[in-house]
Design a protein around this motif. Structure first.
Motif, PDB file in Angstrom:
ATOM      1  N   SER A  71       0.824  -1.208   0.000  1.00  0.00           N
ATOM      2  CA  SER A  71       0.000   0.000   0.000  1.00  0.00           C
ATOM      3  C   SER A  71       0.861   1.262   0.000  1.00  0.00           C
ATOM      4  CB  SER A  71      -0.925  -0.010   1.220  1.00  0.00           C
ATOM      5  OG  SER A  71      -1.647   1.187   1.309  1.00  0.00           O
ATOM      6  N   LEU A  72       1.882   1.282   0.837  1.00  0.00           N
ATOM      7  CA  LEU A  72       2.775   2.445   0.894  1.00  0.00           C
ATOM      8  C   LEU A  72       3.522   2.636  -0.426  1.00  0.00           C
ATOM      9  CD1 LEU A  72       4.230   2.169   4.487  1.00  0.00           C
ATOM     10  CD2 LEU A  72       2.714   3.936   3.609  1.00  0.00           C
ATOM     11  N   ALA A  73       3.976   1.536  -1.013  1.00  0.00           N
ATOM     12  CA  ALA A  73       4.684   1.629  -2.284  1.00  0.00           C
ATOM     13  C   ALA A  73       3.759   2.168  -3.375  1.00  0.00           C
ATOM     14  CB  ALA A  73       5.237   0.262  -2.687  1.00  0.00           C
ATOM     15  N   PHE A  74       2.513   1.712  -3.380  1.00  0.00           N
ATOM     16  CA  PHE A  74       1.556   2.185  -4.381  1.00  0.00           C
ATOM     17  C   PHE A  74       1.266   3.669  -4.185  1.00  0.00           C
ATOM     18  CE2 PHE A  74      -2.779   2.937  -5.905  1.00  0.00           C
ATOM     19  CZ  PHE A  74      -2.619   2.560  -7.229  1.00  0.00           C
ATOM     20  N   GLU A  75       1.069   4.091  -2.941  1.00  0.00           N
ATOM     21  CA  GLU A  75       0.818   5.507  -2.664  1.00  0.00           C
ATOM     22  C   GLU A  75       2.004   6.361  -3.092  1.00  0.00           C
ATOM     23  OE1 GLU A  75      -1.868   7.197  -1.610  1.00  0.00           O
ATOM     24  OE2 GLU A  75      -2.948   5.309  -1.796  1.00  0.00           O
TER      25      GLU A  75
END
Length: 106
Positions: free
Chosen positions: A81-85
């Protein structure tokens, strides 16, 4: 802070220093070789890999795999999720920079 705690902290810093020395430093020629497009592609592939890993662990946990714990699933999902954001933010900044350049008077 006690003496053993200080010694532990010093030992950790020394091990980190040894790790950084053992890793090869990228020369400017290697950095130039891939360029911005190569780095962007690698980042997108890494984001995709993180999402696929999270999905695989989620599926394994749902199927009752005893080697996969809920903690691992949650951590992998959060990483993805953090990488996508981060990827979305980079894209937004690139689009903003592109629009700004296109609006410049020549």
């Amino acid at each position: 802070m006690s003496v053993p705690a200080i010694q532990t902290a010093i030992a950790q810093m020394q091990s980190l220093q040894a790790q950084t020395r053992s890793e090869p430093v990228a020369s400017p020629a290697t950095v130039e070789k891939g360029g911005f497009a190569g780095e962007l592609k690698q980042s997108i592939e890494r984001i995709n890999e993180l999402q696929q890993t999270a999905a695989a662990k989620t599926t394994a946990f749902q199927l009752g795999d005893p080697n996969v714990s809920l903690n691992d699933v949650m951590i992998d999902k959060q990483k993805a999720s953090l990488a996508f954001e981060m990827g979305v933010q980079v894209r937004n900044r690139l689009v903003g920079a592109y629009k700004e350049i296109m609006n410049m008077q020549v």
